[in-house]
Write an enzyme that holds these catalytic residues in place. Structure first.
Site, PDB file in Angstrom:
ATOM      1  N   SER A 116      44.923  30.972  39.422  1.00 24.77           N
ATOM      2  CA  SER A 116      45.552  32.167  39.001  1.00 24.77           C
ATOM      3  C   SER A 116      45.698  33.642  40.394  1.00 24.77           C
ATOM      4  O   SER A 116      46.739  34.446  40.260  1.00 24.77           O
ATOM      5  CB  SER A 116      44.561  33.429  38.482  1.00 24.77           C
ATOM      6  OG  SER A 116      44.440  32.999  37.226  1.00 24.77           O
ATOM      7  N   SER A 138      46.665  33.663  36.498  1.00 24.98           N
ATOM      8  CA  SER A 138      46.594  35.071  35.634  1.00 24.98           C
ATOM      9  C   SER A 138      47.337  36.302  36.563  1.00 24.98           C
ATOM     10  O   SER A 138      47.397  37.703  35.617  1.00 24.98           O
ATOM     11  CB  SER A 138      45.256  35.708  34.445  1.00 24.98           C
ATOM     12  OG  SER A 138      44.130  35.741  36.146  1.00 24.98           O
ATOM     13  N   LYS A 168      44.665  43.936  41.428  1.00 28.28           N
ATOM     14  CA  LYS A 168      44.994  43.382  40.049  1.00 28.28           C
ATOM     15  C   LYS A 168      43.328  44.186  39.410  1.00 28.28           C
ATOM     16  O   LYS A 168      42.655  44.914  39.680  1.00 28.28           O
ATOM     17  CB  LYS A 168      44.119  41.900  39.553  1.00 28.28           C
ATOM     18  CG  LYS A 168      44.046  41.472  38.657  1.00 28.28           C
ATOM     19  CD  LYS A 168      43.259  39.292  39.260  1.00 28.28           C
ATOM     20  CE  LYS A 168      43.905  38.739  38.002  1.00 28.28           C
ATOM     21  NZ  LYS A 168      43.691  37.564  37.812  1.00 28.28           N
TER      22      LYS A 168
HETATM   23  N1  GLN Z   1      45.184  29.973  33.758  1.00 32.66           N
HETATM   24  C1  GLN Z   1      43.787  28.860  33.463  1.00 32.66           C
HETATM   25  C2  GLN Z   1      43.545  29.930  32.692  1.00 32.66           C
HETATM   26  O1  GLN Z   1      43.731  30.349  32.221  1.00 32.66           O
HETATM   27  C3  GLN Z   1      42.967  30.005  35.084  1.00 32.66           C
HETATM   28  C4  GLN Z   1      42.723  31.857  34.879  1.00 32.66           C
HETATM   29  C5  GLN Z   1      42.238  32.299  36.365  1.00 32.66           C
HETATM   30  O2  GLN Z   1      42.222  31.478  37.607  1.00 32.66           O
HETATM   31  N2  GLN Z   1      41.585  33.026  35.872  1.00 32.66           N
HETATM   32  O3  GLN Z   1      41.662  30.346  32.295  1.00 32.66           O
END
Ligand code: GLN
Length: 473
Positions: free
Chosen positions: A171, A147, A72
């Site tokens: 995410s 994400s 990532k």
């Molecule tokens: N979707 C969540 C956020 O926007 C989690 C993001 C993540 O786990 N990095 O904060």
């Protein structure tokens, strides 16, 4: 389509060449049409593969010999651009490897490139990336989730058998569920965060996306363990790969699986039906289904968006146009340099988080919001502790609905935030959790089931996941 990491490692340890495996994966990465891959490390990957071949020829047996892995874009890779898919880090070249990346290389894996993500990992759809969105390989008009959407899509599309993601509030697991892959968020501290671009430091964790739990276990074994460069990292005391490889379903006998009623509310019928089918199959395999309750779970999303934004506002203050990345061309004073660089280069969602986080941390509101959220977090941790006296693992859906359409939730941040409703609790409590592909709905959209276990019980989590996955086949 890539083979499993296990079979690639076995083949390369047995005389097949890493160079061939990696060259094939690089071809697949170059041909990617889902927007999953944002950087292909063509030359360095072949060099690394040659090194692996030389190590094996010299007599080493490597757990991830020749396995192509994607990383990532918020996990630092030495001498490679690492941008967290933000314009504020455009062209930033990391001077060092994250510990997880370094450990992958030591285990014989070969880094073939970087994957797409929501900017700074803030999002649930992989649409806020400066490189554009990732499409879901199962349905190109739908999001891959976020994400870590690029990592999930790349594994689902068969570009590589393994990818690293990061999980602050779901995410790794939410995109895994949307794309039909396995996604594991380890215990907070299980994997070093050194070299992970920080979002919410008390929540962030690196973990693998893979085709199945056995590959996730293999990857976790390679990257886990204490690291002097991350004081929150914990010693590596488990053999993750031992759990019931032979007769996976037998590992379910006597296992107490906790389910809780609120998981049935607001969940799409197809997902509820898959969950019910899983419970029935688990019962048949000798597991015991017990009803549990997490009374404060309903506050998890609200609590998370106070804590995560507060920590993000603090972490992102380092991007000032001086230390990292490019700077505004139009600034006349130092203050203008800071504010214009940030204004020009952060995206809308990141700005929204910084503003919210600054507000909840500000002198007059700290007690009412940030401190209160920490108290609620504590109550939720206690809920989990009580629940785990009655069950060994908790089972539920990973998401309330399958992958949504591209653009569908971009203008409605609250709806976007709610797609993490089931995954956020594990981050607040610091416990390990995994999303397992468990069939599809009537439109062939993947469905993921969510397993959670107590802190440091990844062996139990993986045993349950391998067992459940054996029941699916
Ligand atoms: N979707 C969540 C956020 O926007 C989690 C993001 C993540 O786990 N990095 O904060």
């Amino acid at each position: 389509m890539s083979r499993s990491a296990r079979s690639i490692a076995a083949a390369v340890n047995g005389g097949a060449t890493a160079v061939e495996e990696v060259a094939a994966a690089l071809d697949r990465a170059r041909a990617d049409d889902t927007g999953a891959v944002v950087r292909v490390d063509a030359d360095s990957a072949i060099d690394e593969a040659r090194t692996v071949d030389a190590r094996v020829a010299a007599g080493e047996t490597l757990p991830l010999a020749g396995v192509p892995v994607l990383i990532k874009d918020n996990i630092c890779c030495r001498e490679r651009t690492t941008t967290a898919c933000s314009r504020i880090l455009e062209g930033f070249v990391s001077p060092y490897d994250a510990t997880a990346v370094e450990r992958l290389r030591t285990a014989g894996a070969v880094i073939i490139g970087a994957t797409n993500m929501d900017e700074f990992a803030m999002g649930s759809s992989c649409e806020t990336s400066c490189y554009g969105p990732t499409r879901n390989p199962a349905a190109p008009d739908r999001v891959a989730g976020g994400s870590s959407g690029g990592s999930a899509a790349a594994v689902a599309a068969g570009i590589a058998p393994l990818a690293l993601g990061s999980d602050t509030g779901g995410s790794i697991r939410q995109p895994a569920a949307f794309c039909g892959t396995c996604g594991l968020k380890p215990t907070y501290g299980r994997v070093s965060r050194y070299g992970l671009i920080a979002f919410g430091s008390s929540l962030d964790q690196i973990g693998p996306l893979s085709r199945d739990p056995a590959d996730a276990a293999l990857c976790l074994a390679a990257i886990a363990g204490v690291d002097p460069r991350d004081s929150s990292s914990v010693p590596h005391a488990l053999d993750f790969t031992a759990a019931a490889d032979e007769d996976a379903a037998a590992g379910l006998r006597g296992l107490r699986i906790g389910v809780f009623p609120s998981h049935r509310e607001g969940v799409e019928p197809a997902i509820a039906a898959r969950l019910a089918a899983a419970c029935a199959a688990l019962g048949d395999a000798g597991a015991e289904i017990v009803e549990i309750d997490l009374p404060h779970e309903r506050y998890a999303v609200a609590c998370y968006y106070v804590i995560a934004t507060g920590e993000a506002a603090s972490n992102l203050s380092r991007y000032d146009g001086v230390h990292y990345g490019p700077r505004s061309e139009s600034a006349a004073t130092l203050d203008e340099l800071y504010s214009r660089t940030r204004d020009e280069r952060f995206g809308t969602e990141v700005k929204r988080r910084i503003l919210t986080g600054t507000y909840v941390l500000s002198a007059g509101y700290f007690d009412a919001y940030y401190l209160q959220a920490q108290r609620v977090r504590n109550l939720l941790c206690r809920d989990y502790a009580t629940a785990f006296t009655r069950c060994d693992v908790i089972l539920g859906p990973t998401t309330p609905a399958p992958a949504f359409r591209l653009g569908e939730k971009l203008d409605d941040p609250l709806q976007m935030y709610l797609s993490d409703v089931f995954t956020i609790g594990a981050n607040l409590a610091g416990i390990p959790a995994l999303s397992l592909p468990w069939g599809t709905d009537a439109d062939d959209l993947p469905i993921g089931l969510h397993l959670q276990a107590p802190q440091l019980a990844e062996d139990r989590l993986l045993r349950a996941a391998k067992g459940l996955s054996a029941l699916a086949s």
